[in-house]
Design a protein around this motif. Structure first.
Motif, short mmCIF file in Angstrom:
data_model
loop_
_atom_site.label_atom_id
_atom_site.label_comp_id
_atom_site.label_asym_id
_atom_site.label_seq_id
_atom_site.Cartn_x
_atom_site.Cartn_y
_atom_site.Cartn_z
N UNK A 71 0.81 -1.21 0.00
CA UNK A 71 0.00 0.00 0.00
C UNK A 71 0.84 1.26 0.00
N UNK A 72 1.92 1.26 0.78
CA UNK A 72 2.81 2.42 0.79
C UNK A 72 3.47 2.62 -0.56
N UNK A 73 3.82 1.52 -1.22
CA UNK A 73 4.38 1.64 -2.56
C UNK A 73 3.35 2.20 -3.53
N UNK A 80 -4.09 8.00 -5.75
CA UNK A 80 -4.64 9.22 -5.18
C UNK A 80 -4.93 9.06 -3.69
N UNK A 81 -5.34 7.86 -3.30
CA UNK A 81 -5.70 7.60 -1.91
C UNK A 81 -5.46 6.13 -1.61
N UNK A 82 -4.86 5.87 -0.45
CA UNK A 82 -4.58 4.50 -0.03
C UNK A 82 -5.12 4.31 1.38
N UNK A 83 -5.82 3.20 1.60
CA UNK A 83 -6.31 2.86 2.93
C UNK A 83 -5.66 1.54 3.35
N UNK A 100 6.88 7.84 8.63
CA UNK A 100 8.29 7.77 8.24
C UNK A 100 8.48 8.05 6.75
N UNK A 101 7.45 7.74 5.96
CA UNK A 101 7.55 7.96 4.51
C UNK A 101 6.88 9.26 4.07
N UNK A 102 6.40 10.06 5.02
CA UNK A 102 5.79 11.34 4.69
C UNK A 102 4.55 11.23 3.83
N UNK A 103 3.75 10.18 4.06
CA UNK A 103 2.61 9.91 3.18
C UNK A 103 1.26 10.17 3.85
N UNK A 108 -4.26 6.52 4.64
CA UNK A 108 -5.05 6.43 5.87
C UNK A 108 -4.92 5.03 6.45
N UNK A 109 -4.90 4.94 7.76
CA UNK A 109 -4.81 3.65 8.46
C UNK A 109 -6.11 3.43 9.21
N UNK A 110 -6.70 2.25 9.01
CA UNK A 110 -7.98 1.95 9.66
C UNK A 110 -7.99 0.52 10.19
#
Length: 214
Positions: A71-73, A80-83, A100-103, A108-110
């Motif tokens: 997801x970070x990749x 545009x948006x990652x959950x 840490x990756x400035x993202x 978003x983390x859920x």
């Protein structure tokens, strides 16, 4: 192993937080999702090589994200948006990796347990989720909520005993897993031991997941 590690995927450099001592309170056992596993690296490498067109501008959902590498990749590749979703005990580590990756602006983390509804996504990512056929009913319910007419799913797994049974169970939930490629890879870690034997390898598979027509 705890702390953070730097992971290089093609031209992308990402910081991944891993946590020792993260346990499931109901069992007292370590949550393996707190460590980075080979399947997540395999999926990320495949995405970097083949997934750019579908990720650009997309809404991406990672189910059972663990440490969240794919997801970070996806965010680094222009989603545009990652959950990123997983059980509550793993969210702190995911948030640490996002920071840490400035993202934080796009990721978003859920908390999301399988069986609960997920929001719609263009791309659904999964790695090492095919471990227990009895869990596929809940995973299927979550996936149906996330799936739209144009949704694409990608999943990577180490080919262990029981994977075929999981895929058959997922098929009964309305999803088809088609092998895109298989690869023999040197192991970064194993389920039995954090340090594999020198030269130890295993077979991994990359699947395209699609919703079956009624």
């Amino acid at each position: 192993m705890g702390g953070s590690r730097e992971v290089q995927i093609s031209g992308y450099k990402l910081i991944i937080h891993e946590g020792d001592g993260t346990v499931d309170p109901s069992t007292g056992r370590a949550l393996t999702g707190s460590w980075l596993w080979d399947s997540a690296v395999y999926l990320a490498e495949w995405m970097a090589a083949c997934g750019g067109a579908q990720l650009a501008g997309a809404t991406v959902l990672e189910v059972g994200a663990g440490t969240g590498l794919p997801g970070l990749l996806a965010a680094s590749m222009g989603a545009a948006r990652v959950v990123l979703t997983d059980v509550g005990q793993l969210l702190e580590g995911l948030r640490a990796s996002v920071a840490a990756n400035g993202q934080g602006a796009r990721v978003e983390v859920r908390e999301l347990r399988w069986g609960e509804a997920a929001e719609a996504a263009d791309v659904v990512l999964m790695s090492d989720v095919f471990f227990d056929a009895e869990e596929m009913e809940g995973l299927g319910r979550t996936m149906r909520a996330a799936w739209g007419a144009g949704t694409t799913g990608w999943a990577a797994t180490e080919v262990r005993p029981g994977v075929g049974e999981c895929l058959e169970a997922l098929k009964r939930e309305g999803f088809e897993a088609t092998v895109v490629e298989e690869s023999v890879r040197s192991l970064m870690r194993t389920a039995a031991s954090q340090t594999p034997e020198e030269g130890e390898s295993s077979v991994f598979a990359l699947y395209r997941i699609s919703r079956r027509l009624p």
